[in-house]
Design a protein around this motif. Structure first.
Motif, PDB file in Angstrom:
ATOM      1  N   ARG A 122       0.820  -1.218   0.000  1.00 50.15           N
ATOM      2  CA  ARG A 122       0.000   0.000   0.000  1.00 50.15           C
ATOM      3  C   ARG A 122       0.858   1.274   0.000  1.00 50.15           C
ATOM      4  NH1 ARG A 122      -4.523  -0.186   4.552  1.00 50.15           N
ATOM      5  NH2 ARG A 122      -5.138   1.692   3.440  1.00 50.15           N
ATOM      6  N   SER A 124       2.085   2.996   2.371  1.00 47.01           N
ATOM      7  CA  SER A 124       1.567   4.007   3.293  1.00 47.01           C
ATOM      8  C   SER A 124       2.483   4.140   4.508  1.00 47.01           C
ATOM      9  CB  SER A 124       0.162   3.632   3.761  1.00 47.01           C
ATOM     10  OG  SER A 124       0.147   2.332   4.320  1.00 47.01           O
ATOM     11  N   LYS A 236       4.730  16.239   3.870  1.00 50.79           N
ATOM     12  CA  LYS A 236       3.518  15.426   3.958  1.00 50.79           C
ATOM     13  C   LYS A 236       3.590  14.444   5.125  1.00 50.79           C
ATOM     14  CE  LYS A 236       2.473  15.751  -0.974  1.00 50.79           C
ATOM     15  NZ  LYS A 236       2.297  14.996  -2.241  1.00 50.79           N
ATOM     16  N   SER A 253      -5.371   8.120   4.928  1.00 53.48           N
ATOM     17  CA  SER A 253      -4.842   7.600   3.663  1.00 53.48           C
ATOM     18  C   SER A 253      -3.848   8.571   3.025  1.00 53.48           C
ATOM     19  CB  SER A 253      -5.989   7.330   2.686  1.00 53.48           C
ATOM     20  OG  SER A 253      -6.556   8.547   2.239  1.00 53.48           O
ATOM     21  N   ASN A 254      -2.974   8.024   2.190  1.00 53.32           N
ATOM     22  CA  ASN A 254      -2.020   8.856   1.452  1.00 53.32           C
ATOM     23  C   ASN A 254      -2.749   9.854   0.560  1.00 53.32           C
ATOM     24  OD1 ASN A 254       0.139   7.587   2.580  1.00 53.32           O
ATOM     25  ND2 ASN A 254       0.587   6.277   0.838  1.00 53.32           N
ATOM     26  N   ARG A 255      -3.836   9.396  -0.056  1.00 54.47           N
ATOM     27  CA  ARG A 255      -4.601  10.272  -0.944  1.00 54.47           C
ATOM     28  C   ARG A 255      -5.162  11.472  -0.178  1.00 54.47           C
ATOM     29  NH1 ARG A 255      -9.264   7.546  -4.441  1.00 54.47           N
ATOM     30  NH2 ARG A 255      -7.421   6.460  -5.223  1.00 54.47           N
ATOM     31  N   TYR A 256      -5.647  11.198   1.021  1.00 53.35           N
ATOM     32  CA  TYR A 256      -6.202  12.275   1.850  1.00 53.35           C
ATOM     33  C   TYR A 256      -5.110  13.284   2.217  1.00 53.35           C
ATOM     34  CZ  TYR A 256      -8.411  14.630   5.792  1.00 53.35           C
ATOM     35  OH  TYR A 256      -8.900  15.596   6.642  1.00 53.35           O
ATOM     36  N   ASP A 258      -2.272  13.838   0.654  1.00 52.34           N
ATOM     37  CA  ASP A 258      -1.831  14.543  -0.562  1.00 52.34           C
ATOM     38  C   ASP A 258      -2.773  15.700  -0.890  1.00 52.34           C
ATOM     39  OD1 ASP A 258       0.298  12.851  -0.840  1.00 52.34           O
ATOM     40  OD2 ASP A 258      -0.627  11.588  -2.386  1.00 52.34           O
ATOM     41  N   GLU A 259      -4.074  15.449  -0.823  1.00 49.56           N
ATOM     42  CA  GLU A 259      -5.051  16.479  -1.166  1.00 49.56           C
ATOM     43  C   GLU A 259      -5.057  17.608  -0.140  1.00 49.56           C
ATOM     44  OE1 GLU A 259      -8.031  18.806  -2.772  1.00 49.56           O
ATOM     45  OE2 GLU A 259      -6.688  17.316  -3.672  1.00 49.56           O
ATOM     46  N   ARG A 262      -2.046  19.745  -0.670  1.00 49.33           N
ATOM     47  CA  ARG A 262      -2.227  20.607  -1.839  1.00 49.33           C
ATOM     48  C   ARG A 262      -3.048  21.846  -1.468  1.00 49.33           C
ATOM     49  NH1 ARG A 262      -5.743  22.206  -5.200  1.00 49.33           N
ATOM     50  NH2 ARG A 262      -7.406  20.974  -4.227  1.00 49.33           N
TER      51      ARG A 262
END
Length: 402
Positions: A122, A124, A236, A253-256, A258-259, A262
């Motif tokens: 994953r 993570s 991050k 999560s990594n996606r969370y 990252d967003e 940003r």
């Protein structure tokens, strides 16, 4: 397998499914003089579930061990996640009833490797690579005394000591990611296992060093935006650990991340809930983690004394503000902006917003800003703002708002 010696004469909940791992753990705990209380969860998902329940109960009856059995309801969504949540909730429930020190579970070396491979795949940044010997789940201590032993060790132990155990056929299904990884673990060579363990050790040491390096910043609830954007290496990762520490939320999560990163870099302002009661806010070159405060509303009759304090996170003016309020306006209501936003006229709200921006009032303070309404729902006064309906500072008979 003497890893349970130091649990002797202590009271622990033993999570027992009926498989070879948990039956080995139960027998080891019993033989080492642990004051055992067994919890078995029957998920009623397979034909052999009743068999496993009965063999756990049979062992407990034979050795005079208290045994709690729970029949799980049908879960919606991810079964394994829901089942885990339910299982540990029952462990916690019984631990509190029995006043036990915590829970012993039968995770072993193969489980440790499965978890490690899953985490690596994953990509993570978790709190710990692999499994720890001690952790806390739902506020209850959970120990894993069999991490030094393989599943084969557990099976061999049961065979040697004539301990009956069941086999969960669902473990053979490749529908679950865990089961597919389990097949990989079985085929690993000794060298491959050693390499995985090195990855685990290196990551855990690296994270420990990172937390130590940023310890002071991570314990603060606000940092400057300039510091976040220009002076942090691995920004991050810092954001992830900061949110974990400040919100006690371990799964992000990594996606969370990252967003959110940003937005913190590109957006002029950010206001986002991390948990239902905690937000991250970016404003005026500050990034803050803020706990929400409850709305307030005080209804006050004519000449009534206010015995409650309106709690603010700031104190701009000392002393009193004099407001002339006619008798027919009573009972008046003092409430905060967030609670009464829908009652305000658009032009008044716009004017108020501009005043907040001009005076650089933080978002969390704007929400709690005091406003005074008449019983006719007419806005009478906004604290410090140049909106004072019928105010006369030289009036003797006036209502005093501190």
């Amino acid at each position: 397998m003497n890893s349970l010696e130091h649990y002797r004469n202590q009271k622990w909940i033993i999570g027992v499914s009926g498989g070879p791992d948990s039956m080995a753990l139960l027998d080891l705990a019993f033989r080492h003089g642990v004051n055992c209380v067994v919890v078995h969860v029957n998920y009623q998902k397979r034909d052999t579930a009743k068999r496993d329940q009965e063999l756990v109960q049979l062992y407990c009856n034979k050795h005079n061990i208290e045994c709690y059995v729970f029949n799980a309801i049908e879960f919606k969504g991810n079964f394994q996640d829901q089942a885990r949540e339910y299982r540990y909730s029952r462990f916690k429930e019984v631990a509190l009833i029995e006043n036990a020190l915590g829970v012993l579970v039968a995770h072993h070396k193969d489980d440790d490797l499965e978890t490690l491979i899953f985490q690596i795949q994953r990509q993570s940044k978790v709190e710990y690579y692999g499994l720890t010997s001690t952790t806390y789940i739902q506020g209850i201590r959970v120990d894993r005394p069999l991490l030094s032993f393989t599943k084969k060790d557990c099976i061999d132990y049961c065979v040697k000591h004539n301990i009956s155990y069941g086999w969960d056929e669902s473990n053979d299904s490749l529908d679950y990611t865990r089961n597919r990884i389990r097949k990989e673990v079985v085929s690993l060579s000794t060298n491959e296992i050693e390499e995985l363990m090195k990855i685990k050790e290196n990551y855990n040491q690296q994270r420990k060093a990172f937390l130590e390096e940023h310890k002071e910043l991570l314990n603060q609830t606000s940092i400057s935006h300039n510091l976040y954007t220009t002076h942090l290496h691995n920004r991050k990762w810092f954001l992830l650990e900061w949110l974990r520490i400040q919100t006690k939320k371990s799964v992000l999560s990594n996606r969370y991340i990252d967003e959110l990163d940003r937005q913190l870099i590109e957006s002029k302002s950010v206001k986002q809930h991390i948990t239902p009661s905690i937000r991250i806010i970016k404003q005026y070159d500050l990034i803050q983690i803020v706990k929400d405060v409850e709305d307030y509303c005080y209804d006050l009759d004519y000449l009534e004394t206010v015995n409650k304090e309106i709690k603010m996170s700031y104190e701009y003016q000392k002393g009193y503000r004099k407001i002339a309020i006619p008798k027919d306006a009573y009972p008046i209501q003092i409430t905060n902006l967030r609670a009464c936003k829908s009652r305000l006229q658009a032009n008044i709200y716009t004017k108020l917003s501009r005043w907040f921006i001009k005076n650089k009032i933080p978002i969390q303070e704007r929400e709690m800003w005091p406003l005074v309404f008449s019983k006719q729902n007419e806005l009478l006064y906004i604290l410090d703002v140049s909106y004072e309906h019928g105010v006369s500072t030289d009036t003797i008979e006036c209502y005093m708002i501190k």
